[in-house]
Design a protein around this motif. Structure first.
Motif, mmCIF file in Angstrom:
data_model
loop_
_atom_site.group_PDB
_atom_site.id
_atom_site.type_symbol
_atom_site.label_atom_id
_atom_site.label_comp_id
_atom_site.label_asym_id
_atom_site.label_seq_id
_atom_site.Cartn_x
_atom_site.Cartn_y
_atom_site.Cartn_z
ATOM 1 N N MET A 1 1.019 -1.294 -0.097
ATOM 2 C CA MET A 1 -0.060 -0.063 -0.012
ATOM 3 C C MET A 1 0.888 1.198 0.084
ATOM 4 S SD MET A 1 -2.826 1.109 2.714
ATOM 5 C CE MET A 1 -1.467 1.932 3.937
ATOM 6 N N SER A 2 0.573 2.343 -0.834
ATOM 7 C CA SER A 2 1.573 3.433 -1.123
ATOM 8 C C SER A 2 0.512 4.682 -0.521
ATOM 9 C CB SER A 2 1.849 3.712 -2.248
ATOM 10 O OG SER A 2 0.809 3.860 -3.291
ATOM 11 N N MET A 3 0.875 5.535 0.209
ATOM 12 C CA MET A 3 0.144 6.733 0.490
ATOM 13 C C MET A 3 0.700 8.060 0.074
ATOM 14 S SD MET A 3 -0.962 5.852 4.691
ATOM 15 C CE MET A 3 0.908 5.870 5.158
ATOM 16 N N ILE A 4 -0.074 8.910 -0.416
ATOM 17 C CA ILE A 4 0.266 10.277 -0.957
ATOM 18 C C ILE A 4 -0.547 11.265 -0.409
ATOM 19 C CG2 ILE A 4 0.393 11.517 -3.094
ATOM 20 C CD1 ILE A 4 0.728 8.711 -4.443
ATOM 21 N N GLU A 5 0.000 12.446 0.318
ATOM 22 C CA GLU A 5 -0.727 13.548 0.897
ATOM 23 C C GLU A 5 -1.753 14.277 -0.282
ATOM 24 O OE1 GLU A 5 1.110 16.506 3.067
ATOM 25 O OE2 GLU A 5 2.564 15.023 3.898
ATOM 26 N N VAL A 6 -2.724 14.427 0.075
ATOM 27 C CA VAL A 6 -3.741 15.291 -0.896
ATOM 28 C C VAL A 6 -4.141 16.569 -0.414
ATOM 29 C CG1 VAL A 6 -4.860 13.206 -1.434
ATOM 30 C CG2 VAL A 6 -5.544 14.400 0.306
ATOM 31 N N ASN A 7 -4.684 17.360 -1.407
ATOM 32 C CA ASN A 7 -4.845 18.806 -0.988
ATOM 33 C C ASN A 7 -6.429 18.831 -1.242
ATOM 34 O OD1 ASN A 7 -5.273 19.149 -3.802
ATOM 35 N ND2 ASN A 7 -3.011 19.872 -3.939
ATOM 36 N N ALA A 8 -6.912 20.245 -1.111
ATOM 37 C CA ALA A 8 -8.327 20.429 -0.954
ATOM 38 C C ALA A 8 -8.834 20.385 -2.633
ATOM 39 C CB ALA A 8 -8.734 21.760 -0.626
ATOM 40 N N ALA A 10 -7.746 18.207 -4.873
ATOM 41 C CA ALA A 10 -7.928 16.861 -5.282
ATOM 42 C C ALA A 10 -9.397 16.397 -4.415
ATOM 43 C CB ALA A 10 -6.933 16.066 -4.813
ATOM 44 N N LEU A 11 -9.410 16.820 -3.324
ATOM 45 C CA LEU A 11 -10.728 16.321 -2.496
ATOM 46 C C LEU A 11 -11.920 16.849 -3.293
ATOM 47 C CD1 LEU A 11 -9.821 16.579 1.156
ATOM 48 C CD2 LEU A 11 -9.788 14.424 -0.134
ATOM 49 N N ALA A 12 -12.002 17.946 -3.907
ATOM 50 C CA ALA A 12 -13.074 18.512 -4.615
ATOM 51 C C ALA A 12 -13.163 17.667 -5.817
ATOM 52 C CB ALA A 12 -12.910 20.048 -4.871
ATOM 53 N N THR A 13 -12.426 16.931 -6.289
ATOM 54 C CA THR A 13 -12.976 16.192 -7.652
ATOM 55 C C THR A 13 -14.016 14.980 -7.207
ATOM 56 O OG1 THR A 13 -10.982 14.494 -7.302
ATOM 57 C CG2 THR A 13 -10.727 17.103 -8.747
ATOM 58 N N HIS A 14 -13.980 14.557 -5.942
ATOM 59 C CA HIS A 14 -14.546 13.345 -5.371
ATOM 60 C C HIS A 14 -16.068 13.861 -5.463
ATOM 61 C CE1 HIS A 14 -15.943 9.983 -3.323
ATOM 62 N NE2 HIS A 14 -14.864 9.191 -3.879
ATOM 63 N N PRO A 15 -17.058 12.928 -6.027
ATOM 64 C CA PRO A 15 -18.381 13.279 -5.892
ATOM 65 C C PRO A 15 -19.077 13.385 -4.666
ATOM 66 C CG PRO A 15 -18.083 11.552 -7.285
ATOM 67 C CD PRO A 15 -16.874 11.660 -7.029
ATOM 68 N N PHE A 16 -18.323 12.727 -3.668
ATOM 69 C CA PHE A 16 -19.137 12.887 -2.246
ATOM 70 C C PHE A 16 -18.749 14.059 -1.770
ATOM 71 C CE2 PHE A 16 -18.440 12.591 2.233
ATOM 72 C CZ PHE A 16 -19.651 11.778 2.656
ATOM 73 N N LEU A 17 -17.821 14.808 -2.029
ATOM 74 C CA LEU A 17 -17.447 16.016 -1.550
ATOM 75 C C LEU A 17 -17.955 17.148 -2.484
ATOM 76 C CD1 LEU A 17 -13.926 15.121 0.079
ATOM 77 C CD2 LEU A 17 -15.986 15.283 1.183
ATOM 78 N N HIS A 18 -18.565 16.912 -3.795
ATOM 79 C CA HIS A 18 -18.687 17.751 -4.619
ATOM 80 C C HIS A 18 -19.894 19.034 -4.008
ATOM 81 C CE1 HIS A 18 -19.903 19.633 -8.481
ATOM 82 N NE2 HIS A 18 -21.189 19.665 -8.144
ATOM 83 N N GLY A 19 -19.092 20.400 -4.321
ATOM 84 C CA GLY A 19 -19.811 21.400 -3.808
ATOM 85 C C GLY A 19 -19.510 21.778 -2.328
ATOM 86 N N MET A 20 -18.575 21.039 -1.817
ATOM 87 C CA MET A 20 -18.214 21.599 -0.195
ATOM 88 C C MET A 20 -17.271 22.795 -0.349
ATOM 89 S SD MET A 20 -16.303 19.137 2.726
ATOM 90 C CE MET A 20 -17.827 18.427 3.352
ATOM 91 N N PRO A 21 -17.570 23.780 0.714
ATOM 92 C CA PRO A 21 -16.718 24.638 0.745
ATOM 93 C C PRO A 21 -15.174 24.662 0.709
ATOM 94 C CG PRO A 21 -18.649 25.226 2.161
ATOM 95 C CD PRO A 21 -18.713 23.542 1.647
ATOM 96 N N ALA A 22 -14.449 25.450 0.183
ATOM 97 C CA ALA A 22 -13.046 25.143 -0.021
ATOM 98 C C ALA A 22 -12.366 24.990 1.177
ATOM 99 C CB ALA A 22 -12.230 26.295 -1.067
ATOM 100 N N GLY A 26 -10.176 22.247 2.754
ATOM 101 C CA GLY A 26 -8.840 22.332 3.346
ATOM 102 C C GLY A 26 -8.698 21.548 4.570
ATOM 103 N N LEU A 27 -9.547 21.556 5.525
ATOM 104 C CA LEU A 27 -9.286 21.119 6.658
ATOM 105 C C LEU A 27 -9.332 19.622 6.709
ATOM 106 C CD1 LEU A 27 -12.140 23.441 8.810
ATOM 107 C CD2 LEU A 27 -9.607 23.417 8.994
ATOM 108 N N LEU A 28 -10.375 18.920 5.755
ATOM 109 C CA LEU A 28 -10.595 17.458 5.575
ATOM 110 C C LEU A 28 -9.379 17.162 4.961
ATOM 111 C CD1 LEU A 28 -13.966 16.955 4.413
ATOM 112 C CD2 LEU A 28 -13.184 16.338 6.536
ATOM 113 N N ALA A 29 -8.494 17.802 4.301
ATOM 114 C CA ALA A 29 -7.184 17.343 3.517
ATOM 115 C C ALA A 29 -6.107 17.147 4.545
ATOM 116 C CB ALA A 29 -6.873 18.398 2.362
#
Length: 159
Positions: A1-8, A10-22, A26-29
């Protein structure tokens, strides 16, 4: 398993998070990383400690339940764009099912205790996340109801 940090972004592209404020993304990232699992990798066991959850980017994960005398029985498959895991939200934070990668999987993985702390510190984030999770749970309950009715042989209308 490999792990890579993500930013806001990248998260914004996921359908579950669509439309969530930036700012909330950022906090979730801060509590997220990008992970990959090979086919047949077990993500968690029924009854295990629910310390993570995932947003599936690609691939499929089978949810299973141990049935005495039969072993693990697949009860649902979670795929691209979906949330995997919600037992981290409710004490005692134990998984209700098991999960295994049915294909190679790429996902955003979240540190659940860290997300609970973020939600406690920012009620708007907690509300936003809980609204999205509640919608997922409602859809899955409806799907389960439809499967049970179909399995029982009734053709009753489902609302």
């Amino acid at each position: 398993m490999s792990m890579i940090e993500v930013n806001a972004a990248a998260l914004a592209t996921h359908p579950f998070l669509h439309g969530m404020p930036a700012d909330q993304l950022g906090l979730l990232a801060e509590a997220a990383c990008d992970v990959r699992f090979p086919v047949r990798h077990r993500l968690f066991e029924d009854g295990g400690n629910a310390a993570r959850f995932w947003l599936i980017q690609c691939g499929h994960v089978s949810l299973d339940l141990h049935v005495p005398g039969e072993g693990p029985v697949v009860i649902e498959t979670i795929g691209m764009g979906e949330l995997l895991g919600w037992s981290w939200l409710f004490p005692p934070y134990k998984w209700a099912f098991g999960a295994v990668a049915a294909t190679a999987v790429e996902a955003f993985e979240f540190d659940a205790p860290a997300v609970r702390k973020l939600c406690a510190a920012d009620p708007a984030l907690g509300y936003e996340l809980n609204q999205r999770i509640t919608e997922v749970l409602a859809k899955r309950l409806r799907a389960t109801r439809i499967r049970l009715i179909a399995r029982s042989g009734y053709s009753a209308a489902v609302h």
